[in-house]
Write a protein that holds these residues in place. Structure first.
Motif, PDB file in Angstrom:
ATOM      1  N   ILE A 197       0.850  -1.184   0.000  1.00  0.00           N
ATOM      2  CA  ILE A 197       0.000   0.000   0.000  1.00  0.00           C
ATOM      3  C   ILE A 197       0.889   1.239   0.000  1.00  0.00           C
ATOM      4  O   ILE A 197       1.792   1.367   0.826  1.00  0.00           O
ATOM      5  CB  ILE A 197      -0.922   0.012   1.231  1.00  0.00           C
ATOM      6  N   GLY A 198       0.635   2.120  -0.951  1.00  0.00           N
ATOM      7  CA  GLY A 198       1.436   3.334  -1.074  1.00  0.00           C
ATOM      8  C   GLY A 198       0.716   4.558  -0.545  1.00  0.00           C
ATOM      9  O   GLY A 198       0.103   4.537   0.522  1.00  0.00           O
ATOM     10  N   GLU A 199       0.762   5.638  -1.323  1.00  0.00           N
ATOM     11  CA  GLU A 199       0.197   6.923  -0.896  1.00  0.00           C
ATOM     12  C   GLU A 199      -1.321   6.834  -0.755  1.00  0.00           C
ATOM     13  O   GLU A 199      -2.007   6.210  -1.561  1.00  0.00           O
ATOM     14  CB  GLU A 199       0.569   8.007  -1.905  1.00  0.00           C
ATOM     15  N   ILE A 200      -1.842   7.483   0.285  1.00  0.00           N
ATOM     16  CA  ILE A 200      -3.276   7.545   0.542  1.00  0.00           C
ATOM     17  C   ILE A 200      -3.683   9.013   0.578  1.00  0.00           C
ATOM     18  O   ILE A 200      -3.125   9.796   1.348  1.00  0.00           O
ATOM     19  CB  ILE A 200      -3.633   6.848   1.874  1.00  0.00           C
ATOM     20  N   VAL A 201      -4.652   9.376  -0.274  1.00  0.00           N
ATOM     21  CA  VAL A 201      -5.021  10.783  -0.422  1.00  0.00           C
ATOM     22  C   VAL A 201      -6.528  10.945  -0.225  1.00  0.00           C
ATOM     23  O   VAL A 201      -7.316  10.246  -0.862  1.00  0.00           O
ATOM     24  CB  VAL A 201      -4.621  11.320  -1.807  1.00  0.00           C
ATOM     25  N   PRO A 202      -6.956  11.873   0.646  1.00  0.00           N
ATOM     26  CA  PRO A 202      -8.388  12.162   0.810  1.00  0.00           C
ATOM     27  C   PRO A 202      -8.864  13.174  -0.223  1.00  0.00           C
ATOM     28  O   PRO A 202      -8.078  13.999  -0.714  1.00  0.00           O
ATOM     29  CB  PRO A 202      -8.454  12.734   2.229  1.00  0.00           C
ATOM     30  N   GLN A 203     -10.132  13.119  -0.536  1.00  0.00           N
ATOM     31  CA  GLN A 203     -10.715  14.099  -1.447  1.00  0.00           C
ATOM     32  C   GLN A 203     -12.210  14.223  -1.152  1.00  0.00           C
ATOM     33  O   GLN A 203     -12.760  13.476  -0.350  1.00  0.00           O
ATOM     34  CB  GLN A 203     -10.516  13.671  -2.904  1.00  0.00           C
ATOM     35  N   ARG A 204     -12.845  15.178  -1.807  1.00  0.00           N
ATOM     36  CA  ARG A 204     -14.301  15.263  -1.824  1.00  0.00           C
ATOM     37  C   ARG A 204     -14.756  15.243  -3.277  1.00  0.00           C
ATOM     38  O   ARG A 204     -14.180  15.911  -4.126  1.00  0.00           O
ATOM     39  CB  ARG A 204     -14.800  16.522  -1.110  1.00  0.00           C
ATOM     40  N   THR A 205     -15.767  14.431  -3.535  1.00  0.00           N
ATOM     41  CA  THR A 205     -16.291  14.329  -4.888  1.00  0.00           C
ATOM     42  C   THR A 205     -16.983  15.637  -5.274  1.00  0.00           C
ATOM     43  O   THR A 205     -17.125  16.551  -4.457  1.00  0.00           O
ATOM     44  CB  THR A 205     -17.288  13.170  -4.991  1.00  0.00           C
ATOM     45  N   GLY A 206     -17.447  15.696  -6.508  1.00  0.00           N
ATOM     46  CA  GLY A 206     -18.092  16.914  -6.985  1.00  0.00           C
ATOM     47  C   GLY A 206     -19.319  17.294  -6.197  1.00  0.00           C
ATOM     48  O   GLY A 206     -19.663  18.479  -6.103  1.00  0.00           O
TER      49      GLY A 206
END
Length: 353
Positions: A197-206
């Motif tokens: 498991i590498g980089e983990i990035v949070p986001q918010r969808t549209g």
């Protein structure tokens, strides 16, 4: 190669039923694994009836044909096709090629063959099924003695077709379901399966829903189908949430890198959060922990998560063990001192009868 019959509740229905209007050739969509109740007028299903005895503890082998054999090996698998509709169905059975590309298990169009599918023969090319009827099918895989080392992919398909609503336009409705086949060929034992498991990035969808995307690298020598879950804790006001399932469909060949996504609860605050992400493929499972904060604005990405390294986890465990030992010694020392300070009780004659 000994096999084990699966109990009926564990016989996984394979690949979601695909119904697509087509002109000339069928359009086949990517599907995941697991039991599915087919629907529609021309509904059919297909399932494995047995798995190798040495793979009973491998969840992938309950849904797919997954094996490692030496060159020159011949083995069989028993499967079942069934009719979930109220009408008779004439089902066509065949093997066709498959591959892995851009993190997805891909299907060759129509009956396009590859090396592995050319090694697979079925004891029936068609099966006529009454309403809600079933039929067993035996698949024989004959690996040539000259077969080079490596993993290969194919699908055993069951297919029905019927004229569409607009016959004058030559439109045909095609339903097909299939069993994926992952076959590794080579001398000796099975090659290792592993991933990182590498980089983990949070986001918010549209539309503002929180989402996590994790990069994964296949560091083993067998293909992997990733599943898993994430749990959130230590959020604002000590909130906890989850587990949230990983979106299925990510398949990586050896040496490939891809990503998995997890949609979380729409009302989840930004954070910061402590997360625990567990991914698995068959018998292999890895967990990554750390902290992250979701962005506030919809359609944007946050900063990459801060990961807990194995070294820091070991140091934390060692520190906790040291603290427990120190407290135990301190409590024991205080009890010892208290006993030494306590005056001895004098023996009084005549007190005992």
């Amino acid at each position: 190669m000994p096999t084990t019959l699966l109990p009926r509740p564990l016989r996984a229905m394979l690949l979601v039923l695909i119904a697509s209007a087509m002109l000339g050739t069928p359009a086949i969509a990517q599907t995941g694994r697991g039991e599915t109740r087919p629907s529609g007028k021309n509904s059919i299903g297909i399932r494995l009836l047995e798995i190798p005895a040495n793979r009973v503890d491998d969840p992938r082998s309950h849904a797919y044909i997954v094996d490692h054999v030496n060159p020159g090996t011949t083995f069989t698998r028993h499967i079942e096709v069934y009719n979930a509709s109220r009408e008779p169905q004439r089902v066509r059975l065949y093997a066709a090629g498959a591959g892995i590309s851009r993190g997805r298990f891909t299907f060759a169009p129509e009956r396009t063959a590859n090396e592995l599918s050319s090694w697979i023969t079925l004891n029936h090319a068609t099966a006529v099924l009454p309403p809600h009827g079933r039929a067993p099918v035996k698949a024989t895989v004959a690996v040539p003695a000259w077969a080079p080392e490596g993993e290969r992919y194919a699908v055993i398909w069951a297919e029905v077709s019927a004229p569409g609503a607009s016959r004058q336009q030559g439109i045909t409705l095609v339903n097909r379901v299939g069993i994926r086949t992952y076959l590794d060929v080579g001398p000796g034992g099975e090659p290792p399966t592993d991933f990182k498991i590498g980089e983990i990035v949070p986001q918010r969808t549209g539309d503002g829903q929180p989402r996590i995307e994790a990069t994964v690298a296949n560091t083993g020598q067998r293909a992997i189908d990733l599943e898993g879950r994430v749990t959130m804790s230590g959020g604002p006001s000590s909130l906890s949430a989850g587990p949230f399932p990983v979106e299925r469909g990510t398949t990586l060949a050896p040496g490939q890198q891809g990503s998995v996504s997890i949609l979380l609860g729409r009302d989840l605050p930004d954070g910061p959060w402590t997360f625990s992400l567990t991914l698995e493929s068959g018998r292999i499972e890895h967990t990554q922990t750390g902290t992250l904060t979701f962005p506030r604005k919809p359609g944007t990405w946050g900063l990459a998560a801060s990961m807990d390294s194995p070294l820091s986890l070991l140091l934390a465990l060692a520190g906790a063990a040291t603290l427990v030992t120190a407290v135990t010694l301190l409590v024991g020392f205080r009890r010892f001192r208290a006993r030494r300070k306590r005056p001895a009780t004098p023996f009084l004659r005549g007190d005992l009868a």
